[in-house]
Write a protein that holds these residues in place. Structure first.
Motif, short mmCIF file in Angstrom:
data_model
loop_
_atom_site.label_atom_id
_atom_site.label_comp_id
_atom_site.label_asym_id
_atom_site.label_seq_id
_atom_site.Cartn_x
_atom_site.Cartn_y
_atom_site.Cartn_z
N ARG A 178 0.96 -1.17 0.05
CA ARG A 178 0.05 -0.05 -0.04
C ARG A 178 0.95 1.21 0.10
O ARG A 178 0.49 2.38 -0.54
CB ARG A 178 -1.05 0.04 1.31
N ILE A 179 1.96 1.20 0.62
CA ILE A 179 2.91 2.50 0.76
C ILE A 179 3.85 2.30 -0.37
O ILE A 179 4.84 3.57 -0.30
CB ILE A 179 3.48 2.63 2.12
N LYS A 180 3.87 1.26 -1.17
CA LYS A 180 4.81 1.39 -2.23
C LYS A 180 6.42 1.21 -1.86
O LYS A 180 7.09 1.78 -2.60
CB LYS A 180 4.39 2.21 -3.35
N ASP A 181 6.73 0.61 -0.94
CA ASP A 181 8.16 0.63 -0.62
C ASP A 181 8.45 -0.76 -1.16
O ASP A 181 8.74 -1.82 -0.56
CB ASP A 181 8.22 0.60 1.25
N GLN A 182 9.04 -0.65 -2.41
CA GLN A 182 9.60 -1.95 -2.94
C GLN A 182 10.87 -2.51 -2.31
O GLN A 182 10.55 -4.01 -2.37
CB GLN A 182 9.81 -1.63 -4.32
N VAL A 188 10.78 -8.64 2.68
CA VAL A 188 9.66 -9.33 3.17
C VAL A 188 9.21 -10.74 2.26
O VAL A 188 9.01 -11.62 2.92
CB VAL A 188 8.51 -8.56 3.46
N ALA A 189 9.21 -10.18 1.18
CA ALA A 189 8.86 -11.35 0.23
C ALA A 189 9.86 -12.65 0.27
O ALA A 189 9.49 -13.71 0.43
CB ALA A 189 8.82 -10.93 -1.06
N VAL A 190 11.49 -12.27 0.52
CA VAL A 190 12.22 -13.36 0.60
C VAL A 190 11.81 -14.13 1.80
O VAL A 190 11.92 -15.38 1.86
CB VAL A 190 13.48 -12.82 0.60
N ALA A 191 11.59 -13.49 2.97
CA ALA A 191 11.41 -14.06 4.27
C ALA A 191 10.13 -15.02 4.04
O ALA A 191 9.95 -16.16 4.65
CB ALA A 191 11.03 -13.09 5.41
N LYS A 192 9.09 -14.48 3.60
CA LYS A 192 7.58 -15.56 3.13
C LYS A 192 8.00 -16.47 2.28
O LYS A 192 7.83 -17.51 3.05
CB LYS A 192 6.64 -14.17 2.65
N GLN A 193 8.95 -16.38 1.13
CA GLN A 193 9.40 -17.62 0.53
C GLN A 193 10.18 -18.66 1.16
O GLN A 193 9.80 -19.84 1.16
CB GLN A 193 9.83 -17.31 -0.56
N ALA A 217 14.09 -14.42 -11.15
CA ALA A 217 13.95 -13.29 -11.54
C ALA A 217 13.90 -11.97 -10.39
O ALA A 217 14.56 -11.02 -10.41
CB ALA A 217 12.49 -13.04 -12.26
N GLN A 218 13.39 -12.41 -9.27
CA GLN A 218 13.78 -11.41 -7.96
C GLN A 218 15.15 -11.37 -7.90
O GLN A 218 15.51 -10.22 -7.26
CB GLN A 218 12.90 -12.25 -6.86
N VAL A 219 15.99 -12.28 -7.99
CA VAL A 219 17.33 -12.26 -7.36
C VAL A 219 18.11 -11.37 -8.55
O VAL A 219 18.88 -10.45 -8.12
CB VAL A 219 17.98 -13.71 -7.48
N ARG A 220 17.83 -11.31 -9.91
CA ARG A 220 18.20 -10.59 -10.71
C ARG A 220 17.88 -9.06 -10.47
O ARG A 220 18.77 -8.15 -10.56
CB ARG A 220 17.83 -10.70 -12.24
N ILE A 221 16.85 -8.76 -10.24
CA ILE A 221 16.37 -7.48 -9.70
C ILE A 221 17.07 -6.92 -8.30
O ILE A 221 17.73 -5.89 -8.46
CB ILE A 221 14.95 -7.24 -9.27
N MET A 222 17.26 -7.90 -7.33
CA MET A 222 17.97 -7.49 -6.19
C MET A 222 19.38 -7.45 -6.45
O MET A 222 20.17 -6.63 -5.82
CB MET A 222 17.67 -8.52 -5.10
#
Length: 297
Positions: A178-182, A188-193, A217-222
């Motif tokens: 909601r606050i768009k903090d990517q 948090v997504a890493v922890a969730k996965q 794909a997420q690792v490439r972005i990070m």
């Protein structure tokens, strides 16, 4: 007069020099961005604030300075006793001045970076939940998001029930969206996965990917950003692979995590890095070559 005790610094006179008050006010805005961008600058800013407080007296900003100094003492120098004392001093001084704009910041630093090196983390989580609400009331969404990251680190490091962790992390993911903090979202997504993976709910036993998350794909972005979410990935992937007994793959993650330790200065999850790195090396040592055994020591 002898040396002052840390706890006696609360009785320093009030800072009254206008130029010093102005400098402290300006410097107080720099610790958060400098922590992410330049750790040397982060330390320099903090030491300047502490030195000004000791020379010219306390101000409301001094509580933030003392808390951050406690973090540096704990995370950089391993002086957990003195770091904890400065953290407690910061909390007392923060209550004394009751600056609404600063109310959430010294406690955030203490409960995120200092407290866990001296006592059990259970009280920290409850305190951080209060700090999150305090940040929201003050409209400080940056510290609200950072506080959620701190909570995630602590509930995972404490070994909380996976279902409870998953429920809480999912709620935080909604808020960060909601606050768009990517960046915070990615962490948090890493922890969730990781939790989903340990529960056997991802595509493969050691894979963080599922229908809603593409690990590669997420690792490439990070990796393009090279910030805190990337360190979370390497650390939590190390932890997952270590738990699953995939030591060779875990070692590769441990090396990457080790390279980025400064990114997570004084955070509680550093203990998990060293624990699982040690477990992986211990697992690999008996079958390692002579050269590798020398490297593992």
């Amino acid at each position: 007069e002898g040396k002052k005790r840390v706890e006696d610094l609360i009785a320093l006179p009030e800072m009254s020099e206008p130029s010093q008050l102005a400098a402290m006010s300006l410097l107080s805005n720099l610790p958060a961005p400098s922590y992410y961008l330049d750790k040397d600058m982060f330390a320099l800013v903090n030491l300047k604030m502490v030195n000004s407080s000791l020379r010219y007296g306390n101000t409301d900003v001094s509580s933030f300075a003392y808390a951050t100094y406690g973090m540096i003492l704990s995370g950089v120098f391993g002086d957990f006793d003195t770091g904890f004392k400065f953290g407690k001093l910061a909390l007392r001084l923060n209550e004394k001045y009751e600056n609404v704009a600063l109310k959430n910041k010294p406690p955030f630093v203490f409960y995120t970076f200092v407290s866990h090196w001296k006592r059990h983390a259970a009280p920290d989580v409850d305190a951080l939940r209060e700090i999150f609400q305090l940040s929201l009331k003050g409209g400080d969404l940056v510290y609200a998001a950072n506080t959620l990251l701190s909570i995630v680190i602590k509930i995972i490091a404490r070994g909380n029930n996976l279902d409870a962790v998953l429920k809480e992390v999912s709620e935080y993911d909604d808020f960060l969206n909601r606050i768009k903090d990517q960046d915070s979202q990615r962490a948090v997504a890493v922890a969730k996965q990781m939790v989903l993976c340990l529960k056997g709910l991802t595509r493969a036993p050691s894979d963080f990917s599922d229908d809603g998350y593409d690990e590669a794909a997420q690792v490439r972005i990070m990796q393009e950003k090279n910030t805190i979410p990337l360190h979370w990935y390497y650390l939590y992937k190390l932890q997952t692979l270590s738990i699953l007994g995939r030591s060779e793959e875990a070692l590769a993650m441990a090396v990457e995590s080790d390279r980025m330790l400064e990114t997570s200065l004084s955070l509680m999850n550093l203990a998990d890095h060293y624990l699982h790195y040690s477990l992986v090396l211990t697992s690999l040592y008996p079958s390692a070559t002579t050269f590798d055994k020398l490297r593992y020591r």
